[in-house]
Each structure stands twice: as C-alpha cells, then as structure tokens.
Design a protein around this motif. Structure first.
Motif, PDB file in Angstrom:
ATOM      1  N   LYS A   1       0.946  -1.104  -0.084  1.00  0.00           N
ATOM      2  CA  LYS A   1      -0.014   0.217  -0.103  1.00  0.00           C
ATOM      3  C   LYS A   1       0.785   1.269  -0.087  1.00  0.00           C
ATOM      4  CE  LYS A   1      -0.807  -0.240   5.015  1.00  0.00           C
ATOM      5  NZ  LYS A   1      -1.750  -0.112   6.005  1.00  0.00           N
TER       6      LYS A   1
ATOM      7  N   GLY B   1       2.473   5.127   0.957  1.00  0.00           N
ATOM      8  CA  GLY B   1       2.767   5.851   2.317  1.00  0.00           C
ATOM      9  C   GLY B   1       3.865   4.971   3.124  1.00  0.00           C
ATOM     10  N   VAL B   2       4.292   3.752   2.861  1.00  0.00           N
ATOM     11  CA  VAL B   2       5.233   3.206   3.689  1.00  0.00           C
ATOM     12  C   VAL B   2       6.525   3.234   3.405  1.00  0.00           C
ATOM     13  CG1 VAL B   2       3.502   1.254   3.690  1.00  0.00           C
ATOM     14  CG2 VAL B   2       5.134   1.093   2.197  1.00  0.00           C
ATOM     15  N   GLY B   3       6.791   4.281   2.269  1.00  0.00           N
ATOM     16  CA  GLY B   3       8.113   4.643   1.933  1.00  0.00           C
ATOM     17  C   GLY B   3       8.715   3.924   0.860  1.00  0.00           C
TER      18      GLY B   3
ATOM     19  N   THR C   1      10.871   6.404  -1.106  1.00  0.00           N
ATOM     20  CA  THR C   1      11.992   6.860  -0.402  1.00  0.00           C
ATOM     21  C   THR C   1      13.067   5.683  -0.398  1.00  0.00           C
ATOM     22  OG1 THR C   1      10.458   7.891   1.271  1.00  0.00           O
ATOM     23  CG2 THR C   1      12.736   7.397   2.095  1.00  0.00           C
TER      24      THR C   1
ATOM     25  N   MET D   1      11.745  14.269  -4.523  1.00  0.00           N
ATOM     26  CA  MET D   1      12.783  13.746  -3.778  1.00  0.00           C
ATOM     27  C   MET D   1      14.093  13.821  -4.389  1.00  0.00           C
ATOM     28  SD  MET D   1      11.284  10.146  -2.248  1.00  0.00           S
ATOM     29  CE  MET D   1       9.867  10.282  -0.988  1.00  0.00           C
TER      30      MET D   1
ATOM     31  N   ASN E   1      10.603  -0.537   6.753  1.00  0.00           N
ATOM     32  CA  ASN E   1      10.804   0.957   6.942  1.00  0.00           C
ATOM     33  C   ASN E   1       9.905   1.386   8.060  1.00  0.00           C
ATOM     34  OD1 ASN E   1      11.703   3.403   6.186  1.00  0.00           O
ATOM     35  ND2 ASN E   1       9.815   3.786   5.040  1.00  0.00           N
ATOM     36  N   MET E   2      10.513   2.675   8.758  1.00  0.00           N
ATOM     37  CA  MET E   2       9.980   3.222   9.836  1.00  0.00           C
ATOM     38  C   MET E   2       9.827   2.064  11.060  1.00  0.00           C
ATOM     39  SD  MET E   2       6.558   5.283   8.312  1.00  0.00           S
ATOM     40  CE  MET E   2       6.957   5.878   6.354  1.00  0.00           C
TER      41      MET E   2
ATOM     42  N   LEU F   1      15.160   0.501   8.106  1.00  0.00           N
ATOM     43  CA  LEU F   1      15.386   2.013   8.199  1.00  0.00           C
ATOM     44  C   LEU F   1      14.479   2.515   9.213  1.00  0.00           C
ATOM     45  CD1 LEU F   1      15.137   3.315   4.734  1.00  0.00           C
ATOM     46  CD2 LEU F   1      16.773   3.456   6.027  1.00  0.00           C
ATOM     47  N   ALA F   2      15.276   3.176  10.162  1.00  0.00           N
ATOM     48  CA  ALA F   2      14.202   3.977  11.225  1.00  0.00           C
ATOM     49  C   ALA F   2      13.659   5.221  10.604  1.00  0.00           C
ATOM     50  CB  ALA F   2      15.381   4.180  12.421  1.00  0.00           C
ATOM     51  N   ILE F   3      12.667   5.647  11.398  1.00  0.00           N
ATOM     52  CA  ILE F   3      12.130   7.077  11.120  1.00  0.00           C
ATOM     53  C   ILE F   3      13.252   7.987  11.684  1.00  0.00           C
ATOM     54  CG2 ILE F   3      10.014   8.609  11.512  1.00  0.00           C
ATOM     55  CD1 ILE F   3       8.510   6.152  12.448  1.00  0.00           C
ATOM     56  N   ARG F   4      13.606   8.830  10.765  1.00  0.00           N
ATOM     57  CA  ARG F   4      14.536  10.092  11.135  1.00  0.00           C
ATOM     58  C   ARG F   4      13.895  11.160  10.329  1.00  0.00           C
ATOM     59  NH1 ARG F   4      18.275   5.815  10.785  1.00  0.00           N
ATOM     60  NH2 ARG F   4      19.766   5.630  12.403  1.00  0.00           N
TER      61      ARG F   4
ATOM     62  N   LEU G   1      16.033  11.989   7.148  1.00  0.00           N
ATOM     63  CA  LEU G   1      15.558  11.322   6.010  1.00  0.00           C
ATOM     64  C   LEU G   1      14.366  12.144   5.335  1.00  0.00           C
ATOM     65  CD1 LEU G   1      15.853   8.907   3.876  1.00  0.00           C
ATOM     66  CD2 LEU G   1      14.589   7.415   5.670  1.00  0.00           C
ATOM     67  N   ARG G   2      13.441  12.380   6.293  1.00  0.00           N
ATOM     68  CA  ARG G   2      12.163  13.390   5.637  1.00  0.00           C
ATOM     69  C   ARG G   2      12.557  14.484   5.417  1.00  0.00           C
ATOM     70  NH1 ARG G   2      10.110  17.634   6.319  1.00  0.00           N
ATOM     71  NH2 ARG G   2      10.412  18.013   8.469  1.00  0.00           N
TER      72      ARG G   2
ATOM     73  N   SER H   1      14.514  14.070   1.850  1.00  0.00           N
ATOM     74  CA  SER H   1      13.396  13.625   0.848  1.00  0.00           C
ATOM     75  C   SER H   1      12.850  15.027   0.307  1.00  0.00           C
ATOM     76  CB  SER H   1      12.316  12.703   1.301  1.00  0.00           C
ATOM     77  OG  SER H   1      13.201  11.552   1.522  1.00  0.00           O
ATOM     78  N   ASP H   2      12.243  16.009   1.212  1.00  0.00           N
ATOM     79  CA  ASP H   2      11.633  16.999   0.938  1.00  0.00           C
ATOM     80  C   ASP H   2      12.424  18.067   0.104  1.00  0.00           C
ATOM     81  OD1 ASP H   2       9.132  16.180   1.882  1.00  0.00           O
ATOM     82  OD2 ASP H   2       8.984  17.365   3.599  1.00  0.00           O
TER      83      ASP H   2
HETATM   84  P1  ADP Z   1       5.284   5.823  -0.723  1.00  0.00           P
HETATM   85  O1  ADP Z   1       6.065   5.906  -1.841  1.00  0.00           O
HETATM   86  O2  ADP Z   1       5.303   4.214  -0.038  1.00  0.00           O
HETATM   87  O3  ADP Z   1       4.095   6.320  -0.964  1.00  0.00           O
HETATM   88  P2  ADP Z   1       7.188   7.655   0.544  1.00  0.00           P
HETATM   89  O4  ADP Z   1       8.266   7.167   0.140  1.00  0.00           O
HETATM   90  O5  ADP Z   1       6.657   8.672  -0.398  1.00  0.00           O
HETATM   91  O6  ADP Z   1       5.960   6.756   0.594  1.00  0.00           O
HETATM   92  O7  ADP Z   1       7.108   8.428   1.928  1.00  0.00           O
HETATM   93  C1  ADP Z   1       5.968   9.014   2.712  1.00  0.00           C
HETATM   94  C2  ADP Z   1       6.490   9.946   3.516  1.00  0.00           C
HETATM   95  O8  ADP Z   1       7.118   9.459   4.619  1.00  0.00           O
HETATM   96  C3  ADP Z   1       7.717  10.990   2.811  1.00  0.00           C
HETATM   97  O9  ADP Z   1       7.513  12.377   3.267  1.00  0.00           O
HETATM   98  C4  ADP Z   1       9.053  10.463   3.218  1.00  0.00           C
HETATM   99  O10 ADP Z   1       9.785  11.450   3.392  1.00  0.00           O
HETATM  100  C5  ADP Z   1       8.482  10.001   4.619  1.00  0.00           C
HETATM  101  N1  ADP Z   1       9.524   8.817   5.056  1.00  0.00           N
HETATM  102  C6  ADP Z   1       9.453   7.604   4.599  1.00  0.00           C
HETATM  103  N2  ADP Z   1      10.185   6.945   5.214  1.00  0.00           N
HETATM  104  C7  ADP Z   1      10.773   7.615   6.200  1.00  0.00           C
HETATM  105  C8  ADP Z   1      11.430   7.403   7.292  1.00  0.00           C
HETATM  106  N3  ADP Z   1      12.291   6.170   7.396  1.00  0.00           N
HETATM  107  N4  ADP Z   1      11.897   8.443   8.096  1.00  0.00           N
HETATM  108  C9  ADP Z   1      11.225   9.552   7.969  1.00  0.00           C
HETATM  109  N5  ADP Z   1      10.349   9.747   7.002  1.00  0.00           N
HETATM  110  C10 ADP Z   1      10.249   8.875   6.050  1.00  0.00           C
END
Ligand code: ADP
Length: 365
Positions: free
Chosen positions: A114, A116-118, A121, A152, A274-275, A309-312, A315-316, A319-320
């Motif tokens: 699904k 939003g899981v990263g 990223t 990204m 992830n997360m 991968l931890a939430i950090r 990383l966000r 990516s932004d």
């Molecule tokens: P998907 O492709 O599965 O829809 P994304 O890669 O676009 O998900 O990630 C969704 C959001 O979460 C983005 O803003 C991304 O920067 C953030 N994100 C994803 N993984 C992490 C992580 N490990 N730590 C911090 N932010 C993350």
C-alpha cells in the motif's frame, strides 16, 4: 624459491565465494595473477561493486596463498588483492520474448502492499546508494499515480530534455532518473485508465536514453491492483523488493504484494522494514509500530530480510529538499542505507547465477 602464477591459481581454487559456495577460479572471478619476487598480486572480478563480502574474500585469499607458500617452502611476504566488478546480465526478456531494455543489466522493482510506507524513499535511496558504491544506476519513477521523484530528487526547476523521440534522463546525485511527474501537470489529478497507464509507463521506460546501466531501480505504483500487476510484466524484472512497515495491517498488505510477484514469476529479492522505530534527534530509539514485525513476516514467508530503516527527521527533510546524498552525512542513516543496498546487490548477483551454479529450490506450502 618463489611462488608461480600456477601456485596462486591453485591456492585460489580453495577460496569459495561465500554466497555461491563455489571457488573463485570455477566462477571465472580471477582476472589476473602475478608474482613479483616474494610479493603476489591478484585481481578478482566481483558481480557487483556493492559486494558485502569483499573483506571476507580478501581475508580468505590472503590465508590461502600464505598456506600455499608455507606448504611449498616459498619465500612470500604478502598479496595485493584488487577488486573490479562486472554486474552480470540477468533474464533479459519479458514473457513475450522481447527485450525492451537491452542496455540495462538488472531491473529491480520496488513495490509495496500500500501507499505511504516509504516505497519511493527506499527506491530513491537504493539507487543513490548503489551509485555511490560505483554502479551505473538509473531510477524509473513508475508510480504514475503519485510520482515522488520530482520532489525527492529536486527536479522541480530542471527542464526536461529530449533527443529525437528519446527522453534524456535527469543526471542527478550520481544516478540517471526519469519520472512521469516531469511530463504531466503536477497539480492536475492524473486519471489513468488501465491501457493509458500501461502505455505511459512503457514509453517512459523504453523511450528514455538510459545508456549502459548496471541497475535500473523501478518505483512501482503501490498495491496489488491491475496497474502494478500489469506494469510488473512490461519490463524484464530481475527481482522485486518489497517495502513494509512493522505493523500487522501493513504486513498483510505486503504478503499480498509478495504473492503477486510470485504469481508473476518475478523472484522476490526480499523485504525491507521501513519506519522500524523512531530515532529522535538525541539518538534515542522509540518503538512506535512494533519493530521487527516485517522481519518476522519475511522469515515466516521464507523471504530474505534485507534490512531496516528507522524513522529519522533527517531522512524526511532530505527527501522534501531533494538532496538524497545528504543522507550519508548522518553516519547511522548512511550505514542503514548501505547495508540494504549491499544486501540487494548480493541477492541480485545470486539470482543471476541461478540455474548455472545454484539449483533452484522448489518449496511447497
Ligand atoms: P510511498 O512511496 O510508499 O507512498 P514515500 O516514500 O513517499 O512513501 O514516503 C512517505 C513520506 O514519509 C515521505 O514524506 C517520506 O519522506 C517519509 N518517510 C518515508 N520513510 C521515512 C523514514 N524512514 N523516516 C522519515 N521519513 C520517512
């Protein structure tokens, strides 16, 4: 007496590739052996510049040659081991027998049960990590419903270029990238009907001038519906990586994604969690979602676990901002990304040997 080149080859016949379990000579990995007085030199060609076993192989070579010298009573003061890499070609054809990407050696899909899981990223950072290790790497942002690469990779202000009817990939952060997000109006909703989606994806993949690539990472649309399913069949995929967060509900979706690839005959490279946990700015770890859930799922399903991968916040933010290389400024984050990339590359190398040196195993569930 001193060692001869033949002695070196004999010694290398006792050194096994740790993953494949065959010796370096049989595998054709020994490219050069030289003796210069009491010093030896060997050049070993790996199947990926991202090989996680380099240090182990080097140590085993040193031990084997030293043992050989001792057995022969030869004067020997050490060996210089040089590594080169030549990424193997995998299955190059799609089911209908065509080869739409002849210059790409390995096509690796990144999928998720699904959104939003990263997934994006992971796709972006996997591509950048492999490129940092010396592989020629491309990224195809095929998430036609929500292309993330423009943000990204920081492509917003970069103009699209073409030559004849071919698109030129964006050369950024050491990779070559293409995304549907640069070809359509970002603010208009993308209403793709099935055939349109397939046509757009295929054109994007095949009408981009990728040049020679070791790896093309393909960010697939999330889920297991008609579109990700059909897109997975359009390119000759070497394997698919599944991104999953630790919670039970996410695992259920990831399982469905795994089944989809299995049904399509696409080998599953493995699962990335992830997360996994949240690391705050002081470095403290907080378990939000049940760390290890995706790893347990991977083991239960007999899939490889490729790393977490931890939430950090970094990383966000990176990516932004579209600055993925900045992820390696954080040692722990860079190490997690490198660990995942090495595991993916090693497993892809293994898969390309399958049928040659490794018999496929059939598991009945
Ligand atoms: P998907 O492709 O599965 O829809 P994304 O890669 O676009 O998900 O990630 C969704 C959001 O979460 C983005 O803003 C991304 O920067 C953030 N994100 C994803 N993984 C992490 C992580 N490990 N730590 C911090 N932010 C993350």
């Amino acid at each position: 007496m001193i060692l001869t080149a033949t002695d070196l080859t004999e010694a290398l016949r006792t050194v096994l590739d740790p993953d494949i379990g065959k010796d370096l000579v049989t595998l054709g990995m020994v490219k050069e052996t030289r003796v210069d007085g009491s010093r030896a030199a060997v050049t070993i060609e790996l199947t990926t510049p991202a090989c996680p076993m380099k240090d182990k192989i080097r140590g085993d070579i040193e031990a084997a040659i030293s043992a050989k010298a001792k057995a022969l009573g030869a004067s020997y003061t050490g060996v210089e081991v040089t590594f080169t890499a030549d990424v193997r070609r995998s299955n190059e054809r799609t089911k209908d027998g065509s080869n739409p990407l002849p210059n790409v050696r390995q096509v690796i899909a990144v999928g998720a049960g699904k959104g939003g899981v990263g997934k994006s990223t992971v796709a972006v950072n996997l591509a950048v990590a492999l490129a940092r290790m010396g592989a020629k790497t491309g990224l195809l942002d095929g998430d036609i419903y929500g292309p993330s690469a423009p943000t990204m990779l920081g492509l917003e202000e970069v103009a699209t270029q073409s030559r004849g009817n071919m698109l030129l990939p964006f050369e950024v952060h050491g990779i070559r990238a293409m995304t549907i997000g640069k070809l359509v109006d970002a603010d208009k909703p993308l209403i793709w009907r099935g055939p349109m989606a397939h046509g757009a994806f295929k054109q994007l993949a095949t009408q981009t001038e990728w040049g020679e690539l070791d790896y093309l990472i393909v960010d697939l649309p999330p889920g297991t519906g008609d579109v990700p399913l059909t897109l997975s069949q359009l390119l000759p995929l070497s394997g698919a990586v599944i991104v999953c967060t630790p919670q039970r509900v996410a695992q259920d979706d990831a399982r469905r994604a795994a089944r989809m690839f299995e049904q399509l005959g696409v080998p599953i490279v493995g699962v990335i969690e992830n997360m996994s946990s949240f690391i705050d700015d002081t470095g403290r770890e907080h378990d939000l979602f049940g760390k290890g859930g995706a790893e347990t799922m991977a083991h239960t399903m007999e899939l490889n676990f490729l790393g977490s991968l931890a939430i950090r916040t970094a990383l966000r933010i990176n990516s932004d901002r579209g600055t993925p290389l900045a992820n390696w400024n954080d040692g722990a984050l860079g190490a997690e990304l490198d660990h995942i990339a090495r595991n993916v590359a090693a497993r892809i190398s293994m898969l390309s040997y399958q049928g040659k040196y490794i018999q496929p195993t059939i598991s009945v569930r």
